[in-house]
Scaffold this motif. Structure first.
Motif, short mmCIF file in Angstrom:
data_model
loop_
_atom_site.label_atom_id
_atom_site.label_comp_id
_atom_site.label_asym_id
_atom_site.label_seq_id
_atom_site.Cartn_x
_atom_site.Cartn_y
_atom_site.Cartn_z
N THR A 12 -5.65 -22.50 -44.02
CA THR A 12 -5.81 -21.46 -44.81
C THR A 12 -6.13 -21.78 -46.28
OG1 THR A 12 -4.01 -20.20 -43.50
CG2 THR A 12 -4.67 -19.24 -45.60
N CYS A 13 -5.48 -22.73 -46.79
CA CYS A 13 -5.79 -22.91 -48.30
C CYS A 13 -7.14 -23.41 -48.31
CB CYS A 13 -4.87 -24.07 -48.83
SG CYS A 13 -3.17 -23.60 -48.73
N VAL A 14 -7.55 -24.26 -47.41
CA VAL A 14 -8.93 -24.99 -47.49
C VAL A 14 -10.15 -23.60 -47.33
CG1 VAL A 14 -10.88 -26.42 -46.40
CG2 VAL A 14 -8.24 -27.20 -46.72
N SER A 15 -9.79 -22.56 -46.37
CA SER A 15 -10.54 -21.54 -46.20
C SER A 15 -10.69 -20.91 -47.68
CB SER A 15 -9.99 -20.53 -45.25
OG SER A 15 -10.16 -21.41 -44.06
N CYS A 16 -9.88 -20.84 -48.40
CA CYS A 16 -9.78 -20.06 -49.64
C CYS A 16 -10.80 -20.90 -50.78
CB CYS A 16 -8.32 -20.21 -50.43
SG CYS A 16 -7.25 -18.85 -49.57
#
Length: 368
Positions: A119-123
Protein backbone atom coordinates in the motif's frame (compact mmCIF):
# COMPACT_ATOMS: atom_id res chain seq x y z
CA UNK A 1 17.20 8.05 -20.65
CA UNK A 2 18.06 5.47 -23.32
CA UNK A 3 15.05 3.32 -24.22
CA UNK A 4 16.92 0.02 -23.85
CA UNK A 5 18.12 1.00 -20.40
CA UNK A 6 14.57 1.97 -19.50
CA UNK A 7 13.38 -1.51 -20.46
CA UNK A 8 16.09 -3.05 -18.26
CA UNK A 9 15.17 -0.92 -15.24
CA UNK A 10 11.52 -1.88 -15.64
CA UNK A 11 12.41 -5.54 -16.04
CA UNK A 12 14.50 -5.76 -12.87
CA UNK A 13 11.57 -5.59 -10.38
CA UNK A 14 9.61 -8.08 -12.48
CA UNK A 15 12.56 -10.48 -12.65
CA UNK A 16 13.21 -10.17 -8.92
CA UNK A 17 9.55 -10.79 -8.21
CA UNK A 18 9.62 -13.84 -10.47
CA UNK A 19 12.68 -15.19 -8.62
CA UNK A 20 11.00 -14.75 -5.23
CA UNK A 21 7.68 -16.25 -6.37
CA UNK A 22 9.40 -19.16 -8.16
CA UNK A 23 11.49 -19.99 -5.10
CA UNK A 24 8.39 -19.78 -2.93
CA UNK A 25 6.49 -22.09 -5.23
CA UNK A 26 9.38 -24.56 -5.31
CA UNK A 27 9.60 -24.58 -1.51
CA UNK A 28 5.85 -25.15 -1.18
CA UNK A 29 5.97 -28.02 -3.68
CA UNK A 30 9.16 -29.82 -2.70
CA UNK A 31 10.31 -28.91 0.81
CA UNK A 32 8.84 -30.96 3.66
CA UNK A 33 7.52 -29.77 7.00
CA UNK A 34 5.37 -26.90 8.28
CA UNK A 35 8.26 -24.41 8.21
CA UNK A 36 8.42 -24.83 4.44
CA UNK A 37 4.83 -23.61 4.17
CA UNK A 38 5.68 -20.43 6.07
CA UNK A 39 8.74 -19.68 3.95
CA UNK A 40 7.00 -20.60 0.69
CA UNK A 41 3.95 -18.43 1.26
CA UNK A 42 6.01 -15.45 2.43
CA UNK A 43 8.34 -15.71 -0.58
CA UNK A 44 5.41 -15.85 -3.00
CA UNK A 45 3.87 -12.70 -1.53
CA UNK A 46 7.15 -10.81 -1.24
CA UNK A 47 6.89 -10.80 -5.03
CA UNK A 48 3.87 -8.50 -4.58
CA UNK A 49 6.21 -5.78 -3.30
CA UNK A 50 8.37 -6.21 -6.41
CA UNK A 51 5.27 -5.87 -8.58
CA UNK A 52 4.34 -2.61 -6.82
CA UNK A 53 7.91 -1.40 -7.32
CA UNK A 54 7.54 -2.20 -11.02
CA UNK A 55 4.45 0.04 -11.09
CA UNK A 56 6.53 2.84 -9.57
CA UNK A 57 9.41 2.27 -11.99
CA UNK A 58 7.11 2.25 -15.02
CA UNK A 59 5.34 5.41 -13.85
CA UNK A 60 8.60 7.35 -13.65
CA UNK A 61 10.34 5.88 -16.69
CA UNK A 62 7.50 6.46 -19.13
CA UNK A 63 7.57 10.13 -18.15
CA UNK A 64 11.34 10.31 -18.66
CA UNK A 65 11.20 8.76 -22.14
CA UNK A 66 8.20 10.86 -23.21
CA UNK A 67 5.73 7.99 -23.58
CA UNK A 68 3.52 8.70 -20.58
CA UNK A 69 -0.18 8.57 -21.47
CA UNK A 70 -3.42 9.34 -19.67
CA UNK A 71 -4.05 5.61 -19.25
CA UNK A 72 -0.60 5.17 -17.68
CA UNK A 73 -1.55 7.84 -15.13
CA UNK A 74 -4.23 5.51 -13.75
CA UNK A 75 -3.00 2.08 -14.81
CA UNK A 76 0.19 1.72 -12.78
CA UNK A 77 -1.02 3.13 -9.44
CA UNK A 78 -4.21 1.06 -9.83
CA UNK A 79 -2.09 -2.04 -10.43
CA UNK A 80 -0.21 -1.38 -7.20
CA UNK A 81 -3.36 -0.89 -5.13
CA UNK A 82 -4.97 -3.98 -6.69
CA UNK A 83 -1.96 -6.09 -5.73
CA UNK A 84 -2.08 -4.57 -2.23
CA UNK A 85 -5.74 -5.45 -1.84
CA UNK A 86 -5.28 -9.03 -3.01
CA UNK A 87 -2.31 -9.54 -0.71
CA UNK A 88 -4.20 -8.08 2.25
CA UNK A 89 -7.22 -10.27 1.55
CA UNK A 90 -5.15 -13.44 1.37
CA UNK A 91 -3.32 -12.63 4.59
CA UNK A 92 -6.56 -11.93 6.45
CA UNK A 93 -8.08 -15.11 5.03
CA UNK A 94 -5.18 -17.17 6.40
CA UNK A 95 -5.55 -15.53 9.80
CA UNK A 96 -9.33 -15.89 9.94
CA UNK A 97 -9.48 -19.50 8.77
CA UNK A 98 -10.20 -21.73 11.74
CA UNK A 99 -8.74 -23.73 13.25
CA UNK A 100 -5.53 -21.88 12.43
CA UNK A 101 -2.45 -24.13 12.15
CA UNK A 102 0.77 -22.44 13.35
CA UNK A 103 2.31 -22.05 9.85
CA UNK A 104 -0.78 -20.28 8.52
CA UNK A 105 -0.99 -18.10 11.64
CA UNK A 106 2.57 -16.82 11.13
CA UNK A 107 2.36 -16.62 7.34
CA UNK A 108 -1.01 -14.83 7.46
CA UNK A 109 0.28 -12.08 9.75
CA UNK A 110 3.45 -11.61 7.72
CA UNK A 111 1.50 -11.48 4.44
CA UNK A 112 -0.81 -8.87 5.94
CA UNK A 113 2.26 -6.81 6.88
CA UNK A 114 3.56 -7.22 3.34
CA UNK A 115 0.25 -5.84 2.04
CA UNK A 116 0.80 -2.73 4.17
CA UNK A 117 4.18 -2.22 2.48
CA UNK A 118 2.51 -2.71 -0.91
CA UNK A 119 0.00 0.00 0.00
CA UNK A 120 2.80 2.41 0.88
CA UNK A 121 4.69 1.63 -2.35
CA UNK A 122 1.49 2.21 -4.32
CA UNK A 123 1.29 5.67 -2.73
CA UNK A 124 4.85 6.24 -3.96
CA UNK A 125 3.73 5.29 -7.48
CA UNK A 126 0.76 7.65 -7.25
CA UNK A 127 2.94 10.51 -5.99
CA UNK A 128 5.33 9.88 -8.90
CA UNK A 129 2.68 10.53 -11.56
CA UNK A 130 4.02 14.12 -11.67
CA UNK A 131 7.67 13.16 -11.34
CA UNK A 132 9.02 15.42 -14.09
CA UNK A 133 7.93 18.47 -12.10
CA UNK A 134 10.63 17.66 -9.55
CA UNK A 135 13.44 18.62 -11.93
CA UNK A 136 11.57 21.75 -13.00
CA UNK A 137 11.04 22.84 -9.41
CA UNK A 138 14.63 22.01 -8.48
CA UNK A 139 15.82 24.54 -11.08
CA UNK A 140 13.91 27.34 -9.35
CA UNK A 141 15.64 29.56 -6.77
CA UNK A 142 15.37 28.78 -3.06
CA UNK A 143 12.22 30.25 -1.55
CA UNK A 144 10.20 30.04 -4.76
CA UNK A 145 6.45 29.79 -4.05
CA UNK A 146 4.50 26.56 -4.33
CA UNK A 147 3.26 25.63 -7.80
CA UNK A 148 -0.04 27.17 -8.75
CA UNK A 149 -2.26 25.50 -9.68
CA UNK A 150 -1.04 22.68 -7.43
CA UNK A 151 -0.29 19.38 -9.23
CA UNK A 152 -2.20 17.53 -6.48
CA UNK A 153 -5.24 18.92 -4.69
CA UNK A 154 -5.25 19.27 -0.89
CA UNK A 155 -7.44 16.19 -0.41
CA UNK A 156 -5.16 14.08 -2.61
CA UNK A 157 -2.07 15.23 -0.73
CA UNK A 158 -3.68 14.41 2.60
CA UNK A 159 -4.80 10.99 1.36
CA UNK A 160 -1.35 10.10 0.00
CA UNK A 161 0.26 11.04 3.32
CA UNK A 162 -2.40 9.59 5.61
CA UNK A 163 -2.66 6.21 3.84
CA UNK A 164 0.95 5.09 4.45
CA UNK A 165 0.78 6.55 7.97
CA UNK A 166 -2.31 4.44 8.70
CA UNK A 167 -0.67 1.37 7.16
CA UNK A 168 2.38 1.84 9.39
CA UNK A 169 0.21 2.46 12.45
CA UNK A 170 -1.89 -0.65 11.83
CA UNK A 171 1.24 -2.78 11.48
CA UNK A 172 2.82 -1.32 14.64
CA UNK A 173 -0.33 -1.85 16.70
CA UNK A 174 -0.89 -5.39 15.45
CA UNK A 175 2.75 -6.28 16.13
CA UNK A 176 2.62 -5.09 19.73
CA UNK A 177 -0.72 -6.85 20.29
CA UNK A 178 0.94 -10.10 19.23
CA UNK A 179 3.99 -9.51 21.41
CA UNK A 180 1.73 -8.68 24.36
CA UNK A 181 0.10 -12.11 24.08
CA UNK A 182 -3.04 -11.19 22.13
CA UNK A 183 -4.23 -12.23 18.71
CA UNK A 184 -4.53 -15.95 19.43
CA UNK A 185 -2.14 -18.64 18.27
CA UNK A 186 0.69 -20.36 20.09
CA UNK A 187 3.35 -18.39 21.98
CA UNK A 188 6.06 -19.24 19.42
CA UNK A 189 3.84 -18.13 16.55
CA UNK A 190 2.95 -14.84 18.25
CA UNK A 191 6.64 -14.17 18.99
CA UNK A 192 7.74 -14.82 15.40
CA UNK A 193 4.84 -12.98 13.75
CA UNK A 194 5.08 -10.06 16.18
CA UNK A 195 8.78 -9.43 15.68
CA UNK A 196 8.60 -9.80 11.91
CA UNK A 197 5.69 -7.36 11.83
CA UNK A 198 7.85 -4.91 13.80
CA UNK A 199 10.33 -5.05 10.92
CA UNK A 200 7.54 -4.62 8.38
CA UNK A 201 6.23 -1.62 10.33
CA UNK A 202 9.71 -0.06 10.18
CA UNK A 203 9.67 -0.39 6.39
CA UNK A 204 6.20 1.20 6.19
CA UNK A 205 7.38 4.09 8.35
CA UNK A 206 10.39 4.64 6.07
CA UNK A 207 8.08 4.81 3.06
CA UNK A 208 6.14 7.68 4.66
CA UNK A 209 9.28 9.81 4.26
CA UNK A 210 9.66 8.77 0.63
CA UNK A 211 6.06 9.65 -0.22
CA UNK A 212 6.40 12.99 1.59
CA UNK A 213 9.69 13.80 -0.21
CA UNK A 214 8.22 13.16 -3.66
CA UNK A 215 4.97 14.99 -2.92
CA UNK A 216 6.66 18.09 -1.51
CA UNK A 217 9.17 18.31 -4.32
CA UNK A 218 6.39 17.94 -6.90
CA UNK A 219 4.38 20.65 -5.12
CA UNK A 220 7.54 22.77 -4.64
CA UNK A 221 7.01 22.88 -0.87
CA UNK A 222 10.12 20.88 0.08
CA UNK A 223 11.96 22.66 2.90
CA UNK A 224 15.64 22.67 3.95
CA UNK A 225 14.64 20.92 7.18
CA UNK A 226 13.23 17.99 5.21
CA UNK A 227 16.57 17.58 3.45
CA UNK A 228 17.90 16.05 6.68
CA UNK A 229 14.65 14.91 8.33
CA UNK A 230 13.60 12.20 5.89
CA UNK A 231 17.04 10.66 5.15
CA UNK A 232 17.90 10.79 8.85
CA UNK A 233 14.63 9.07 9.76
CA UNK A 234 15.18 6.29 7.22
CA UNK A 235 18.74 5.70 8.41
CA UNK A 236 17.57 5.65 12.04
CA UNK A 237 14.70 3.23 11.37
CA UNK A 238 17.00 0.88 9.45
CA UNK A 239 19.42 0.95 12.35
CA UNK A 240 16.59 0.13 14.78
CA UNK A 241 15.66 -2.90 12.68
CA UNK A 242 19.21 -4.24 12.61
CA UNK A 243 19.80 -3.63 16.32
CA UNK A 244 16.39 -5.11 17.18
CA UNK A 245 17.22 -8.22 15.20
CA UNK A 246 20.62 -8.57 16.86
CA UNK A 247 19.02 -8.28 20.31
CA UNK A 248 16.49 -11.00 19.46
CA UNK A 249 19.31 -13.24 18.21
CA UNK A 250 21.43 -12.61 21.30
CA UNK A 251 18.54 -13.30 23.69
CA UNK A 252 17.00 -16.23 21.82
CA UNK A 253 16.09 -19.42 23.65
CA UNK A 254 14.35 -21.18 20.74
CA UNK A 255 15.28 -21.55 17.08
CA UNK A 256 12.06 -19.80 16.01
CA UNK A 257 13.27 -16.69 17.84
CA UNK A 258 16.62 -16.94 16.07
CA UNK A 259 14.86 -17.07 12.71
CA UNK A 260 12.72 -14.02 13.52
CA UNK A 261 15.82 -12.03 14.47
CA UNK A 262 17.53 -12.64 11.14
CA UNK A 263 14.40 -11.68 9.20
CA UNK A 264 14.12 -8.42 11.15
CA UNK A 265 17.75 -7.66 10.23
CA UNK A 266 16.84 -8.19 6.56
CA UNK A 267 13.91 -5.80 6.91
CA UNK A 268 16.25 -3.25 8.48
CA UNK A 269 18.42 -3.56 5.37
CA UNK A 270 15.36 -2.83 3.23
CA UNK A 271 14.91 0.39 5.24
CA UNK A 272 18.46 1.34 4.28
CA UNK A 273 17.64 0.55 0.64
CA UNK A 274 14.71 2.98 0.88
CA UNK A 275 17.15 5.46 2.43
CA UNK A 276 18.98 5.56 -0.91
CA UNK A 277 15.90 6.99 -2.66
CA UNK A 278 15.14 9.54 0.04
CA UNK A 279 18.80 10.54 0.21
CA UNK A 280 19.12 10.98 -3.55
CA UNK A 281 16.06 13.24 -3.68
CA UNK A 282 17.55 15.35 -0.88
CA UNK A 283 21.03 15.52 -2.41
CA UNK A 284 20.01 16.76 -5.86
CA UNK A 285 17.37 19.25 -4.71
CA UNK A 286 18.60 22.70 -5.80
CA UNK A 287 22.29 21.91 -5.53
CA UNK A 288 25.02 19.96 -7.26
CA UNK A 289 25.86 16.62 -5.66
CA UNK A 290 28.89 15.00 -7.33
CA UNK A 291 28.46 11.80 -5.29
CA UNK A 292 24.78 11.38 -6.11
CA UNK A 293 25.60 8.77 -8.75
CA UNK A 294 27.10 6.59 -5.99
CA UNK A 295 23.84 6.40 -4.05
CA UNK A 296 22.50 3.41 -6.12
CA UNK A 297 25.32 1.36 -4.60
CA UNK A 298 23.45 1.36 -1.26
CA UNK A 299 20.66 -1.05 -2.34
CA UNK A 300 23.22 -3.17 -4.19
CA UNK A 301 25.15 -3.50 -0.93
CA UNK A 302 22.05 -4.34 1.10
CA UNK A 303 20.96 -6.93 -1.47
CA UNK A 304 24.37 -8.60 -1.27
CA UNK A 305 24.26 -8.56 2.54
CA UNK A 306 20.87 -10.31 2.47
CA UNK A 307 22.17 -12.96 0.06
CA UNK A 308 25.43 -13.52 1.98
CA UNK A 309 23.52 -13.82 5.25
CA UNK A 310 21.13 -16.30 3.63
CA UNK A 311 24.12 -18.32 2.39
CA UNK A 312 25.48 -18.63 5.93
CA UNK A 313 22.09 -19.58 7.35
CA UNK A 314 21.58 -22.32 4.76
CA UNK A 315 24.45 -24.18 6.46
CA UNK A 316 22.25 -24.65 9.53
CA UNK A 317 20.57 -27.99 10.14
CA UNK A 318 17.69 -26.28 11.97
CA UNK A 319 14.54 -26.06 9.83
CA UNK A 320 13.43 -22.83 11.57
CA UNK A 321 16.71 -21.12 10.64
CA UNK A 322 16.31 -22.32 7.06
CA UNK A 323 13.03 -20.35 6.97
CA UNK A 324 15.00 -17.15 7.64
CA UNK A 325 17.54 -18.09 4.94
CA UNK A 326 14.79 -18.55 2.37
CA UNK A 327 12.97 -15.34 3.32
CA UNK A 328 16.24 -13.37 3.16
CA UNK A 329 16.54 -14.30 -0.50
CA UNK A 330 13.19 -12.65 -1.13
CA UNK A 331 14.26 -9.60 0.88
CA UNK A 332 17.46 -9.41 -1.19
CA UNK A 333 15.32 -9.43 -4.34
CA UNK A 334 13.36 -6.45 -2.99
CA UNK A 335 16.60 -4.60 -2.21
CA UNK A 336 17.80 -5.14 -5.77
CA UNK A 337 14.42 -3.97 -7.10
CA UNK A 338 14.97 -0.77 -5.11
CA UNK A 339 18.34 -0.44 -6.87
CA UNK A 340 16.36 -0.17 -10.10
CA UNK A 341 14.15 2.59 -8.67
CA UNK A 342 17.00 4.68 -7.28
CA UNK A 343 18.92 4.27 -10.54
CA UNK A 344 15.89 5.65 -12.39
CA UNK A 345 15.78 8.62 -10.03
CA UNK A 346 19.51 9.21 -10.47
CA UNK A 347 19.18 8.99 -14.24
CA UNK A 348 16.26 11.44 -14.33
CA UNK A 349 17.87 14.02 -12.08
CA UNK A 350 21.29 13.46 -13.69
CA UNK A 351 19.89 14.08 -17.17
CA UNK A 352 18.38 17.33 -15.91
CA UNK A 353 21.65 18.43 -14.37
CA UNK A 354 23.52 17.57 -17.55
CA UNK A 355 21.12 19.68 -19.59
CA UNK A 356 21.57 22.61 -17.23
CA UNK A 357 25.35 22.22 -17.42
CA UNK A 358 25.26 22.12 -21.21
CA UNK A 359 23.06 25.22 -21.31
CA UNK A 360 25.45 27.11 -19.04
CA UNK A 361 28.43 26.01 -21.12
CA UNK A 362 26.70 27.05 -24.32
CA UNK A 363 25.88 30.45 -22.87
CA UNK A 364 29.49 30.99 -21.82
CA UNK A 365 30.78 29.97 -25.21
CA UNK A 366 28.53 32.53 -26.90
CA UNK A 367 29.89 35.37 -24.79
CA UNK A 368 32.48 37.49 -26.63
Amino acid sequence: MDYRISVLFRAIPLLMGAVSAALGGYVLSHAPGPTARVAGLVLVFLAAICLCLFATAATIIRQLIGRYTASDHWLYPSLGFAVSGFTMGYGLWLIATGPRPPPDFVAGHVIFGVSMICTCVSCVATSSTRFTLITENSALPEGAPARSPAPFGPSTVRALLVLPALAALATWVWAFVLLAGGGGGAADGRFTAGHVMIGLALVCTCLIGLVASILRQVQNTYTPRERTLWPGSAAFLGGIGIVWGLIVIAAHTRSAQLSAGFVVIGLGLICWSILSKVLLLALVWRRTAPLANRVPLIPVGTALLCLFLAGFLFESADSAVIVAARVLIGLGAICFSLFSIVSILESGTGDSADREGEAEGSGTADCP
